[in-house]
Design a protein around this motif. Sequence first.
Motif, PDB file in Angstrom:
ATOM      1  N   ILE A  99       1.751 -23.581 -47.078  1.00  0.00           N
ATOM      2  CA  ILE A  99       2.659 -23.373 -48.221  1.00  0.00           C
ATOM      3  C   ILE A  99       1.904 -24.188 -49.388  1.00  0.00           C
ATOM      4  CG2 ILE A  99       4.935 -24.186 -49.055  1.00  0.00           C
ATOM      5  CD1 ILE A  99       5.803 -23.477 -46.110  1.00  0.00           C
ATOM      6  N   GLY A 100       1.448 -25.430 -49.204  1.00  0.00           N
ATOM      7  CA  GLY A 100       0.763 -25.961 -50.284  1.00  0.00           C
ATOM      8  C   GLY A 100      -0.292 -25.177 -51.118  1.00  0.00           C
ATOM      9  N   ASN A 101      -0.958 -24.697 -50.060  1.00  0.00           N
ATOM     10  CA  ASN A 101      -2.146 -23.838 -50.535  1.00  0.00           C
ATOM     11  C   ASN A 101      -1.559 -22.746 -51.641  1.00  0.00           C
ATOM     12  OD1 ASN A 101      -4.454 -25.568 -50.127  1.00  0.00           O
ATOM     13  ND2 ASN A 101      -4.468 -24.444 -48.034  1.00  0.00           N
ATOM     14  N   ALA A 102      -0.603 -22.106 -51.042  1.00  0.00           N
ATOM     15  CA  ALA A 102       0.054 -20.960 -51.553  1.00  0.00           C
ATOM     16  C   ALA A 102       0.553 -21.162 -52.911  1.00  0.00           C
ATOM     17  CB  ALA A 102       1.041 -20.216 -50.908  1.00  0.00           C
ATOM     18  N   LEU A 103       1.417 -22.598 -53.030  1.00  0.00           N
ATOM     19  CA  LEU A 103       1.901 -22.942 -54.306  1.00  0.00           C
ATOM     20  C   LEU A 103       0.697 -23.181 -55.252  1.00  0.00           C
ATOM     21  CD1 LEU A 103       4.762 -24.893 -52.921  1.00  0.00           C
ATOM     22  CD2 LEU A 103       4.900 -22.848 -54.022  1.00  0.00           C
TER      23      LEU A 103
END
Length: 86
Positions: A61-65
């Motif tokens: 999720i952090g990488n997607a954001l």
Amino acid sequence: LLRSLCGIPRLEGRILAMMFKAQLEPDMDELLQQVDSLKAACEAVQGSAELQALMQIVLHIGNALNAGTTRGNAAGFRPSALLKLA
């Protein structure tokens, strides 16, 4: 009796040493129990497949954001970053 006690050299230090020795074993037993509890907790965290999966999701999720920035495609994150999720 009191007079004979007064004649003992370094009486105060000896009494304090005896009191320390008497309390040392119970204190050590309690400390060892706490260390065992901490070891068991660490083993549970390290062996938790659910926690590993959750951390993987948080990373994704952090990488997607952060995609398209210098922070995207990270290999990991600091545990303190989990506080931002709360």
